[in-house]
Write a protein that holds these residues in place. Sequence first.
Motif, PDB file in Angstrom:
ATOM      1  N   PHE A   7      -2.240  10.083  51.203  1.00 17.20           N
ATOM      2  CA  PHE A   7      -0.487   9.548  52.306  1.00 17.20           C
ATOM      3  C   PHE A   7      -0.068   8.249  52.017  1.00 17.20           C
ATOM      4  CE2 PHE A   7       0.054   8.170  56.056  1.00 17.20           C
ATOM      5  CZ  PHE A   7       1.198   8.480  56.740  1.00 17.20           C
ATOM      6  N   GLN A   8      -1.254   7.173  51.345  1.00 16.41           N
ATOM      7  CA  GLN A   8      -0.725   5.889  50.967  1.00 16.41           C
ATOM      8  C   GLN A   8       0.310   5.639  50.140  1.00 16.41           C
ATOM      9  OE1 GLN A   8      -1.083   3.051  53.121  1.00 16.41           O
ATOM     10  NE2 GLN A   8      -2.710   4.341  54.620  1.00 16.41           N
ATOM     11  N   ASP A   9      -0.140   6.379  49.094  1.00 18.20           N
ATOM     12  CA  ASP A   9       1.313   6.774  47.685  1.00 18.20           C
ATOM     13  C   ASP A   9       1.891   6.863  48.643  1.00 18.20           C
ATOM     14  OD1 ASP A   9      -1.549   6.002  46.157  1.00 18.20           O
ATOM     15  OD2 ASP A   9      -1.132   7.197  45.164  1.00 18.20           O
ATOM     16  N   LEU A  10       2.188   8.220  48.992  1.00 12.61           N
ATOM     17  CA  LEU A  10       3.426   9.102  49.252  1.00 12.61           C
ATOM     18  C   LEU A  10       4.567   7.901  50.775  1.00 12.61           C
ATOM     19  CD1 LEU A  10       4.973  11.708  49.947  1.00 12.61           C
ATOM     20  CD2 LEU A  10       3.496  11.682  51.779  1.00 12.61           C
ATOM     21  N   ILE A  11       3.597   7.523  51.389  1.00  9.50           N
ATOM     22  CA  ILE A  11       4.953   6.339  52.035  1.00  9.50           C
ATOM     23  C   ILE A  11       5.049   5.198  50.669  1.00  9.50           C
ATOM     24  CG2 ILE A  11       3.625   7.558  54.459  1.00  9.50           C
ATOM     25  CD1 ILE A  11       1.822   4.789  54.676  1.00  9.50           C
ATOM     26  N   ALA A  12       4.739   5.119  50.027  1.00  7.89           N
ATOM     27  CA  ALA A  12       4.431   2.967  49.873  1.00  7.89           C
ATOM     28  C   ALA A  12       6.094   3.662  48.434  1.00  7.89           C
ATOM     29  CB  ALA A  12       2.957   2.795  48.709  1.00  7.89           C
ATOM     30  N   GLY A  13       6.710   4.879  48.599  1.00  3.20           N
ATOM     31  CA  GLY A  13       7.806   4.770  47.722  1.00  3.20           C
ATOM     32  C   GLY A  13       9.128   4.198  48.544  1.00  3.20           C
ATOM     33  N   THR A  14       9.861   4.025  47.516  1.00  2.00           N
ATOM     34  CA  THR A  14      11.524   3.059  48.436  1.00  2.00           C
ATOM     35  C   THR A  14      12.147   4.195  48.955  1.00  2.00           C
ATOM     36  OG1 THR A  14      12.970   3.374  46.648  1.00  2.00           O
ATOM     37  CG2 THR A  14      11.178   1.647  46.808  1.00  2.00           C
ATOM     38  N   THR A  15      11.804   5.632  48.972  1.00  2.00           N
ATOM     39  CA  THR A  15      12.771   6.529  49.943  1.00  2.00           C
ATOM     40  C   THR A  15      11.831   6.646  51.415  1.00  2.00           C
ATOM     41  OG1 THR A  15      12.223   8.119  47.739  1.00  2.00           O
ATOM     42  CG2 THR A  15      13.142   9.048  49.744  1.00  2.00           C
ATOM     43  N   PRO A  16      12.555   6.455  52.615  1.00  2.00           N
ATOM     44  CA  PRO A  16      11.895   6.454  53.406  1.00  2.00           C
ATOM     45  C   PRO A  16      11.437   7.884  53.985  1.00  2.00           C
ATOM     46  CG  PRO A  16      14.632   5.645  54.442  1.00  2.00           C
ATOM     47  CD  PRO A  16      13.889   6.382  52.107  1.00  2.00           C
ATOM     48  N   VAL A  17      10.000   7.696  54.744  1.00  2.00           N
ATOM     49  CA  VAL A  17       9.197   9.151  55.032  1.00  2.00           C
ATOM     50  C   VAL A  17       8.981   9.295  56.693  1.00  2.00           C
ATOM     51  CG1 VAL A  17       6.857  10.282  54.373  1.00  2.00           C
ATOM     52  CG2 VAL A  17       7.878   8.423  53.078  1.00  2.00           C
ATOM     53  N   LEU A  18       9.451  10.721  56.400  1.00  2.00           N
ATOM     54  CA  LEU A  18       9.058  10.279  58.409  1.00  2.00           C
ATOM     55  C   LEU A  18       8.185  11.645  57.871  1.00  2.00           C
ATOM     56  CD1 LEU A  18      10.763  10.775  61.039  1.00  2.00           C
ATOM     57  CD2 LEU A  18      11.969  12.828  59.774  1.00  2.00           C
ATOM     58  N   VAL A  19       7.104  10.788  59.388  1.00  2.00           N
ATOM     59  CA  VAL A  19       5.978  11.601  59.490  1.00  2.00           C
ATOM     60  C   VAL A  19       5.996  12.130  60.745  1.00  2.00           C
ATOM     61  CG1 VAL A  19       3.424  11.344  59.364  1.00  2.00           C
ATOM     62  CG2 VAL A  19       4.955  10.323  57.514  1.00  2.00           C
ATOM     63  N   ASP A  20       5.966  13.708  60.628  1.00  2.00           N
ATOM     64  CA  ASP A  20       5.555  14.838  62.620  1.00  2.00           C
ATOM     65  C   ASP A  20       3.993  14.810  62.221  1.00  2.00           C
ATOM     66  OD1 ASP A  20       6.166  16.153  63.405  1.00  2.00           O
ATOM     67  OD2 ASP A  20       6.740  17.502  62.821  1.00  2.00           O
ATOM     68  N   PHE A  21       3.724  14.521  63.688  1.00  2.00           N
ATOM     69  CA  PHE A  21       2.952  14.088  63.648  1.00  2.00           C
ATOM     70  C   PHE A  21       3.043  15.188  65.045  1.00  2.00           C
ATOM     71  CE2 PHE A  21       2.297  10.127  62.121  1.00  2.00           C
ATOM     72  CZ  PHE A  21       0.649   9.810  61.197  1.00  2.00           C
ATOM     73  N   TYR A  22       2.244  16.306  64.891  1.00  2.00           N
ATOM     74  CA  TYR A  22       2.077  17.852  65.585  1.00  2.00           C
ATOM     75  C   TYR A  22       0.903  18.774  65.906  1.00  2.00           C
ATOM     76  CZ  TYR A  22       2.006  20.684  61.808  1.00  2.00           C
ATOM     77  OH  TYR A  22       1.165  21.954  60.495  1.00  2.00           O
ATOM     78  N   ALA A  23       0.923  19.555  66.527  1.00  2.00           N
ATOM     79  CA  ALA A  23       0.151  20.435  67.240  1.00  2.00           C
ATOM     80  C   ALA A  23       1.102  21.764  66.790  1.00  2.00           C
ATOM     81  CB  ALA A  23      -0.948  19.793  68.124  1.00  2.00           C
ATOM     82  N   ASP A  24      -0.670  22.493  66.242  1.00  2.00           N
ATOM     83  CA  ASP A  24       0.660  24.148  66.569  1.00  2.00           C
ATOM     84  C   ASP A  24       0.490  24.946  67.313  1.00  2.00           C
ATOM     85  OD1 ASP A  24       0.627  23.960  63.673  1.00  2.00           O
ATOM     86  OD2 ASP A  24      -1.552  25.219  63.361  1.00  2.00           O
ATOM     87  N   TRP A  25      -0.046  24.650  69.171  1.00  2.00           N
ATOM     88  CA  TRP A  25       0.134  24.990  70.308  1.00  2.00           C
ATOM     89  C   TRP A  25       1.064  24.119  71.171  1.00  2.00           C
ATOM     90  CZ3 TRP A  25      -0.823  20.322  73.330  1.00  2.00           C
ATOM     91  CH2 TRP A  25      -1.496  19.516  72.633  1.00  2.00           C
ATOM     92  N   CYS A  26       1.496  22.982  70.724  1.00  2.00           N
ATOM     93  CA  CYS A  26       2.834  22.293  71.167  1.00  2.00           C
ATOM     94  C   CYS A  26       3.957  22.706  71.120  1.00  2.00           C
ATOM     95  CB  CYS A  26       2.847  20.977  70.666  1.00  2.00           C
ATOM     96  SG  CYS A  26       3.745  19.710  70.960  1.00  2.00           S
ATOM     97  N   ALA A  27       5.137  22.970  71.914  1.00  2.00           N
ATOM     98  CA  ALA A  27       6.117  23.700  72.078  1.00  2.00           C
ATOM     99  C   ALA A  27       7.638  22.876  71.459  1.00  2.00           C
ATOM    100  CB  ALA A  27       6.335  24.396  73.822  1.00  2.00           C
ATOM    101  N   PRO A  28       7.112  21.779  71.761  1.00  2.00           N
ATOM    102  CA  PRO A  28       7.932  21.010  71.856  1.00  2.00           C
ATOM    103  C   PRO A  28       8.183  20.111  70.166  1.00  2.00           C
ATOM    104  CG  PRO A  28       7.016  19.640  73.790  1.00  2.00           C
ATOM    105  CD  PRO A  28       6.385  21.218  73.184  1.00  2.00           C
ATOM    106  N   CYS A  29       6.915  20.506  69.714  1.00  2.00           N
ATOM    107  CA  CYS A  29       6.309  20.233  68.364  1.00  2.00           C
ATOM    108  C   CYS A  29       6.639  21.645  67.537  1.00  2.00           C
ATOM    109  CB  CYS A  29       5.267  20.567  67.748  1.00  2.00           C
ATOM    110  SG  CYS A  29       4.048  19.057  68.717  1.00  2.00           S
TER     111      CYS A  29
END
Length: 101
Positions: A7-29
Amino acid sequence: MENKTSFQDLIAGTTPVLVDFYADWCAPCRMMQPVLQDLAEKMGEQVKIVKINVDKNPSAAAAYGVRGIPTFVLFKEGKIINRKSGYMPLPEVENFVKGGL
């Protein structure tokens, strides 16, 4: 997310990374799924989109202070650029990400 290092390697790059914190039971998610698909098609290589299920990764959610879902955290070069919680229509998500470009 296999481990914290990847995860740290993934967010370390120069390309912006949008992380979506979600749950399967969440309707807005669930409502965000097609919006994020449209965003990926529209922005292509300009942004990476990563989904993290808070039920399966509670330590990741806790590490970034996620209290409600969906929560979006935008990273660039390993740093948090922006964060926002709740449903967002495509234009709003696009502006949110473009602020980190």
